[in-house]
Design an enzyme around this catalytic site. Structure first.
Site, PDB file in Angstrom:
ATOM      1  N   ASP A   1       0.936  -1.149  -0.034  1.00  0.00           N
ATOM      2  CA  ASP A   1       0.041   0.051  -0.046  1.00  0.00           C
ATOM      3  C   ASP A   1       0.906   1.184   0.125  1.00  0.00           C
ATOM      4  O   ASP A   1       0.635   2.213  -1.087  1.00  0.00           O
ATOM      5  CB  ASP A   1      -0.947  -0.127   1.176  1.00  0.00           C
ATOM      6  CG  ASP A   1      -1.931   0.925   1.298  1.00  0.00           C
ATOM      7  OD1 ASP A   1      -2.381   1.518   0.109  1.00  0.00           O
ATOM      8  OD2 ASP A   1      -2.787   0.905   2.311  1.00  0.00           O
TER       9      ASP A   1
ATOM     10  N   GLY B   1       1.400 -10.155   4.503  1.00  0.00           N
ATOM     11  CA  GLY B   1       2.595  -9.371   4.932  1.00  0.00           C
ATOM     12  C   GLY B   1       2.088  -9.015   6.368  1.00  0.00           C
ATOM     13  O   GLY B   1       1.931  -9.652   7.203  1.00  0.00           O
TER      14      GLY B   1
END
Ligand code: AR6
Length: 179
Positions: free
Chosen positions: A34, A128
Site C-alpha cells: 500500500d 504481509g
C-alpha cells in the site's frame, strides 16, 4: 483464454491495465505494498481515495471488498484497492476469514474485468502485515483466479520475495495449474 502467471517483482513497476493494492478499510494508506503504491503513484491516488470516502464509502471498504481509482504516475491505468482479513491464528475463525480473503481476490479480479482491463497484477493479499500464512494465501489466490467467472485475459501474481514466489509455484503445482 485466461492466462495465469507467477513472477517475482515489484508491482508498482507492472505495465498492466490494473494493479491490485492490499489496502485497509480506511483507504487512507499504510505500509507494505500500500505504501509502495502511494509513494510511486503520487498524491492523485490518495486524493481519489479520500473522494471515495467522502462520497460512496463514508465508513470505509469492508473486508473482502475492492474499489478502483486511477493510478497517478504508475504505468498501470487503475489501482484496485482490496481489503483482506487479518490472520486470526489457526482454528474456526481462520476458516471464516478465509472466505473473506477469497472474496478480496475474487472481487478484485471481477472489478478489473468490469473496468475493461485485459491484464491485472496482484500481490499476496494479507500475507504481509496482516500475517496470513504464505502457502494458504497462495492456494486461495490461485483458486480465485481459476474460478472467477469473468476475469482479464492475463492474471499475473507479482510476488515480492523469493519465498513467496516459491510458495505460489508450489501451490500451482499442487492444484495442477499450468503457469
Ligand atoms: N510489490 C509486490 N508485493 C509487495 C510489494 C511490492 N512493491 N511490497 C510489499 N509486497 P502487505 P497485507 C508484498 O503487508 O498483509 C498496509 O499497511 C509483501 O511482501 O503489503 O494485506 C495496508 O494499509 C506481502 O507478501 O499487505 C494494511 O493496513 C504482500 O505484498 C495492511 O498493510 C502483502 O503484504 C495490509 O496488510
Amino acid at each position: 483464454m485466461r492466462r495465469i502467471e507467477i513472477v517475482l517483482g515489484d508491482i508498482t513497476r507492472e505495465r498492466v491495465d490494473a494493479i491490485v493494492n492490499a489496502a485497509n478499510s480506511s483507504l487512507l494508506g499504510g505500509g507494505g505494498v500500500d505504501g509502495a503504491i502511494h509513494r510511486a503513484g503520487g498524491p492523485a491516488i490518495l486524493e481519489e481515495c479520500r473522494r471515495l470516502r467522502a462520497t460512496s464509502h463514508p465508513n470505509g471498504v469492508h473486508t473482502g471488498e475492492a474499489v478502483a481509482t486511477r493510478a497517478g504516475r504508475l504505468p498501470a491505468r487503475w489501482v484496485i484497492h482490496a481489503v483482506g482479513p487479518v490472520w486470526p491464528g489457526p482454528g474456526p475463525e481462520a476458516d471464516e476469514r478465509r472466505k473473506l480473503l477469497a472474496n478480496a481476490y475474487r472481487n478484485s479480479i471481477d472489478l478489473a474485468a468490469e473496468l475493461g482491463a485485459t491484464s491485472v497484477a496482484m500481490p499476496a493479499i494479507s500475507a504481509g502485515i496482516y500475517g496470513w500464512p504464505a502457502d494458504d494465501t497462495a492456494v486461495v489466490a490461485l483458486d480465485a483466479a481459476t474460478e472467477a467467472e469473468r476475469a482479464p485475459a492475463l492474471v499475473r501474481f507479482v510476488l515480492f520475495s523469493a519465498r513467496m514466489h516459491d510458495e505460489f509455484h508450489e501451490a500451482a503445482d499442487r492444484l495442477g495449474l499450468d503457469v
